[in-house]
Design an enzyme around this catalytic site. Structure first.
Site, short mmCIF file in Angstrom:
data_model
loop_
_atom_site.label_atom_id
_atom_site.label_comp_id
_atom_site.label_asym_id
_atom_site.label_seq_id
_atom_site.Cartn_x
_atom_site.Cartn_y
_atom_site.Cartn_z
N SER A 149 0.82 -1.24 0.03
CA SER A 149 -0.14 -0.10 0.02
C SER A 149 0.95 1.25 0.07
O SER A 149 2.07 1.24 0.30
CB SER A 149 -0.80 -0.07 1.13
OG SER A 149 -1.45 1.42 1.42
N TYR A 202 -2.84 -0.58 10.72
CA TYR A 202 -2.86 -1.07 9.11
C TYR A 202 -1.20 -0.44 8.52
O TYR A 202 -0.63 -1.13 7.73
CB TYR A 202 -3.78 -0.22 8.31
CG TYR A 202 -3.93 -0.67 6.77
CD1 TYR A 202 -4.59 -1.75 6.34
CD2 TYR A 202 -3.46 0.09 5.93
CE1 TYR A 202 -4.60 -2.16 5.11
CE2 TYR A 202 -3.50 0.09 4.63
CZ TYR A 202 -4.02 -1.02 4.14
OH TYR A 202 -4.10 -1.25 2.64
#
Ligand code: NAP
Length: 279
Positions: free
Chosen positions: A164, A177
């Site tokens: 990501s 995350y």
């Protein structure tokens, strides 16, 4: 008129991944689904991993089979060691081997850091980071056992970690995350360094804002989408197919010299867009 020399130079119109065997985790939704379909379209046989939602996984299998390649769905929680080991053993039994792993499964459990429970922290690290380690380990074992098969690929195997932009962009309210994806970056680079001498290419794709269920609230209304697009210089939200195309190319021999790299597929999100007018 085209000369015979030009004809010889023209690359054959063969599918990029013909004869290769791929496994995509979290392939019944979003990016994983588009990637599994993209790999199938490029000629690979594909294992469609899912943890829940068998029906959605079966639909992905059907779509892949429509390209004339083989596919099947396999239920396994990527954070469960026994289930991961079983999934790879089953694939080797059914498909003979594995050439491409796309470690894609991931989730969010958002909370301000002061409110984040250990369970929220642990779940995200377990799936997003430990899950990628377990799958990469099992794939690498098979790559090393089998070695290079030149008719199939120049590499002994390819691992693509779905990371990501948050492997480098801090993200308030998402400490678990962001930490998991920061971990994926270092996991990917370390595996790449360790396994490259054995002909294994480990790389990552780092999506920006892609229209999938994981970030539904960020693009679901015109107001939310307008706010999101302030972070995207290219001014469009990405589609899962944008990621699938990058993965397919990265998995192919077109990218054979790419080792330990992250391909950002983010419309420029990592270009510090706030600095376009300030700073
Ligand atoms: P998604 O549509 O929610 O897909 C996530 C997939 O992971 C689902 O198939 C989910 O299955 C699966 N999964 C979750 N826990 C699992 C487990 N324990 N074992 C096996 N599979 C599991 O979200 P997505 O956007 O496609 O996300 C895919 C990957 O891209 C993730 O790693 C995510 O971090 C990354 N990513 C996405 C974006 C974005 O903008 N969408 C941006 C950057 C990175 P179930 O639905 O059955 O739980």
């Amino acid at each position: 008129m085209t000369s015979p020399v030009d004809e010889n130079r023209r690359p054959a119109a063969l599918p990029l991944l013909r004869g290769q065997k791929a496994l995509v985790t979290g392939a019944n939704s979003g990016i994983g689904k588009a990637t599994a379909i993209g790999l199938g379209r490029a000629g690979a046989d594909v294992v469609v991993n899912y943890v829940a939602g068998k029906e959605a996984a079966d639909e992905v299998v059907q779509e892949i089979e429509s390209f004339g390649v083989r596919a099947y769905a396999y239920e396994a929680d990527v954070s469960n060691e026994d289930q991961v080991v079983g999934m790879f053993a089953d694939m080797v039994e059914r498909f003979g081997t594995i050439d491409i792993l796309v470690a894609n499964a991931g989730l969010q459990r958002d909370a301000a850091s002061v409110d984040m429970t250990l369970a929220q922290w642990q779940k995200v690290l377990d799936v997003n980071l430990t899950g990628q380690f377990l799958c990469a380990r099992e794939a690498a074992k098979e790559f090393v056992r089998r070695g290079v098969v030149p008719e199939v690929s120049r590499a002994a195997g390819k691992i693509i970690c779905m990371s990501s932009v948050h492997q480098i962009i801090p993200w308030a309210g998402h400490a678990n995350y962001a930490a998991s994806k920061g971990g994926v970056l270092m996991l990917m680079q370390t595996l790449a360094q360790e396994l490259a001498p054995q002909g294994i290419r480990v790389n990552a794709v780092a999506p920006g804002a892609i229209r999938t269920p994981i970030n539904h609230d960020a693009w679901a209304t015109p107001e939310a989408e307008a706010e999101l697009l302030k972070l995207v210089p290219y001014r469009r939200v990405g589609d899962p197919e944008d990621i699938a195309d990058a993965v397919t190319t990265l998995a192919s021999d077109l990218m054979d010299y790419v080792v330990g790299a992250t391909i950002y597929v983010d419309g420029g999100m990592t270009l510090f867009p706030g600095f376009a007018t300030g700073g």
